[in-house]
Design an enzyme around this catalytic site. Structure first.
Site, short mmCIF file in Angstrom:
data_model
loop_
_atom_site.label_atom_id
_atom_site.label_comp_id
_atom_site.label_asym_id
_atom_site.label_seq_id
_atom_site.Cartn_x
_atom_site.Cartn_y
_atom_site.Cartn_z
NE ARG A 104 88.98 -14.53 71.65
CZ ARG A 104 89.07 -13.94 72.84
NH1 ARG A 104 90.23 -13.80 73.45
NH2 ARG A 104 87.99 -13.46 73.42
CB THR A 380 95.28 -9.91 78.34
OG1 THR A 380 94.03 -10.56 78.42
CG2 THR A 380 95.62 -9.49 76.95
CB THR A 398 94.62 -13.27 76.87
OG1 THR A 398 94.03 -13.13 78.15
CG2 THR A 398 93.57 -13.79 75.91
CG ASN A 400 89.14 -14.00 79.85
OD1 ASN A 400 89.31 -12.82 79.59
ND2 ASN A 400 87.97 -14.48 80.20
CG ASP A 422 86.48 -12.78 76.51
OD1 ASP A 422 86.13 -12.09 77.47
OD2 ASP A 422 87.64 -12.77 76.06
CB SER A 451 88.94 -10.75 71.49
OG SER A 451 90.06 -10.15 72.07
CB SER A 452 88.41 -5.87 74.07
OG SER A 452 87.07 -6.05 74.41
N GLY A 473 91.02 -6.37 79.09
CA GLY A 473 89.64 -6.57 78.66
C GLY A 473 89.13 -5.44 77.79
O1 DON Z 1 89.96 -11.10 74.55
C1 DON Z 1 89.64 -10.30 75.42
O2 DON Z 1 89.19 -9.20 75.17
C2 DON Z 1 89.89 -10.67 76.88
N1 DON Z 1 89.92 -12.09 77.01
C3 DON Z 1 91.18 -10.04 77.32
C4 DON Z 1 91.49 -10.33 78.76
C5 DON Z 1 92.39 -9.35 79.36
O3 DON Z 1 92.81 -8.40 78.75
C6 DON Z 1 92.70 -9.56 80.79
N2 DON Z 1 93.67 -8.56 81.18
N3 DON Z 1 93.98 -8.10 82.13
#
Ligand code: DON
Length: 568
Positions: A104, A380, A398, A400, A422, A451-452, A473
């Site tokens: 990350r 992502t 990702t 983001n 985030d 993060s998710s 996300g």
């Molecule tokens: O880490 C996370 O949860 C977000 N940065 C993920 C971003 C994401 O999934 C964008 N997707 N469409």
């Protein structure tokens, strides 16, 4: 893409036929595959093809993981890339062990808790979503290199070669890429390098089907192929990254890049319906909450209620809501604040939460109270891979938001992330995904933003059963949990498990989001009567899943996207 109502006679209750809404593509063969040896499900056609080739050339599953990661960075520059970061769950069959790796991004040393607030303390979401201050120190190359050094078999440069070729020769612009370019046109146009690479004359978006060539990125990949991670974190590429960011009044320094380290972590684990579920621990919230949701729901006879029935949907929505309230209150980078993972996954705590699901009415967000945790002794992308030895890879990566910060480091073709978004700009501020900021997720130098992302691996005994994950996300948690419920609880075939309509409820905003094709009118009006604030909204997930079925692997790339499942 069109939607379809499928009649699925569920195994084990053949007297009962359930109507299940699923997204059905015109070309199902692109999204579903079966094979005896290796299986690949990614969000890019070229990526899946190159990854299966790495296997055919004698590569092991980690070599294939490297090819997939570099390829998808080229093929989905709107979603991921070496300017970003991610997570990997890896099941090594020989060692009977699930590894979790955290590459990350981290906050630059010069970042400050209130850096995105006005003098009056008002959040400024645009500052953390686009431009130089949005950029956190990228982790992807460090993760890929160190993991390959430890487990790879083929030479590093061989695994990267197909991505260099794709970046240099280009590929036709496809629907989703064009949509992302349209959406972020103003951000891309504001950065001369991004504009030169991703836009055409006068700043227009390239036509569908026209070639996207990323020559600078090909050269950067060549340097990394020769020099390993030093080719990114030191030398010319590193200089260009920090110089570009600093020249725009950002705060990333050479030292931030030099000091970046990937971390190996202990996966979170939970028993569910006789299976072992492993997923990503903090700084992702994904694993903790996917397991919480599954465990909260496990005492209920969802299968009897039927998939997409009012009662099952109500319970799932309630479980999502409670998990997301915990997320806002407890989750953050474990290297900075203690995250009470064991207490959040404690059986007694979860059965208390589970009992609270059985309401006659939806619980409004303001009435939902945190239960005391048990006292404790103390855009992502995702891809899933499997091989003939029974090893599994689930990796979510990702930058983001679409095209991250929109800043491209001069001459490198690297799109830098906007992962600073985030973090919580302040407690209770919302981020790009509407996630509520908690105290544990405030900005601190060198901290990883919450993060998710939920790369997940499921074992049956010691045997591999499933690998899956998704982008989108906070919705990732809901999409991954529901895919597991569909496959395990409702015993749907993997394709339908992935394609079935999904819901999302993240506590705040207090909405029950339902994607197209919507649930039946009857179910939706019953849910409304029960007090759920039903809205129709695209959820944006793209689940990439692999499951063992008898001697075969079944791979499914979400039919909502443009990926490919392919086996060998
Ligand atoms: O880490 C996370 O949860 C977000 N940065 C993920 C971003 C994401 O999934 C964008 N997707 N469409």
């Amino acid at each position: 893409m069109r939607s379809l109502v499928l009649l699925i006679a569920l195994l084990g209750c053949s007297h009962k036929v359930n109507v299940v809404q699923v997204t059905a593509p015109l070309k199902r063969s692109q999204y579903e595959a079966t094979a005896h040896h290796e299986m690949v499900a990614t969000q890019g056609e070229a990526t899946s093809l190159a990854t299966i080739e790495t296997f055919k050339n004698g590569g092991n599953i980690i070599d294939a993981f490297i090819t997939a990661s570099f390829m998808i960075s080229v093929e989905r520059p709107q979603s991921t890339g070496i300017g970003g970061g991610g997570f990997l769950l890896y099941f090594s069959r020989k060692e009977n062990k699930v590894y979790a790796f955290d590459f990350r991004e981290v906050a630059p040393v010069l970042s400050r808790e209130k850096m995105f607030l006005t003098d009056k303390g008002v959040p400024q979401p645009l500052l953390s979503q686009q431009g130089p201050l949005a950029v956190a120190t990228p982790g992807l190359v460090s993760g890929l290199y160190d993991i390959h050094q430890r487990f790879g078999k083929l030479p590093w440069h061989k695994c990267i070669a197909p991505a260099i070729k794709l970046a240099r020769e280009g590929f036709p612009v496809y629907d989703h890429l064009k949509m992302a370019m349209e959406d972020r046109k103003h951000v891309l146009a504001a950065d001369p390098e991004a504009k030169r690479i991703f836009l055409r004359d006068q700043g227009s978006v390239p036509a569908l089907g026209s070639l996207l060539i990323q020559e600078d990125l090909a050269k950067t990949f060549e340097i990394i192929a020769q020099e390993g991670k030093a080719g990114f974190y030191r030398g010319r590429v590193a200089k260009s990254i920090t110089h570009t960011v600093r020249s725009k009044r950002g705060i990333l320094t050479d030292k931030d890049l030099r000091d970046y380290r990937m971390k190996e972590r202990m996966p979170v684990q939970g028993a569910y319906k006789g299976l072992k579920v492993f997923s990503m621990p903090p700084p992702s919230s994904g694993g903790v909450h996917v397991i919480q949701i599954l465990k909260m729901l496990s005492p209920y006879k969802l299968k009897k209620m039927g998939p997409q029935s009012t009662q099952a949907t109500h319970l799932i929505a309630n479980a999502l809501q409670r998990a997301f309230m915990d997320r806002a209150h407890y989750l953050g980078d474990p290297d900075f604040q203690a995250v009470p993972v064991d207490r959040l996954l404690n059986d007694k705590y979860l059965s208390q939460l589970s009992r609270s699901l059985q309401t006659s009415h939806a619980t409004s967000a303001k009435d939902l109270k945190l239960l005391p945790l048990p006292y404790e002794s103390t855009e992502t992308t995702h891809f899933s891979l499997a091989d003939g030895e029974g090893n599994l890879v689930a990796s979510t990566q990702t930058i983001n938001g679409w095209f991250g910060s929109g800043v491209v480091a001069k001459g490198t073709g690297i799109v830098l992330n906007n992962e600073m978004d985030d973090f919580a700009q302040k407690v209770s501020a919302l981020n790009l995904f509407g996630a509520v900021g908690g105290e544990h997720n405030l900005i601190e130098p060198k901290k990883r933003p919450l993060s998710s992302m939920s790369p997940t691996i499921i074992l049956k005994g010691d045997e591999p059963l499933m690998a899956l994950g998704s982008p989108s996300g906070t919705k990732i948690i809901s999409c991954v949990a529901q895919t597991i419920l569909n496959a395990v609880e409702f015993e749907m075939p993997l394709y339908e498990s992935v394609a079935a309509t999904r819901i999302h409820q993240q506590w705040l905003p207090d909405l029950l989001k339902i994607e197209s094709p919507f649930l039946s009118e009857k179910v939706e009006s019953e849910l409304k009567r029960m007090g759920h604030n039903v809205v129709h909204e695209k959820l944006g997930c793209s689940v990439q899943a692999i499951k063992k079925q008898g001697p075969l692997w079944v791979g499914v790339s979400d039919p909502r996207g443009e990926g490919l499942a392919i086996g060998h």
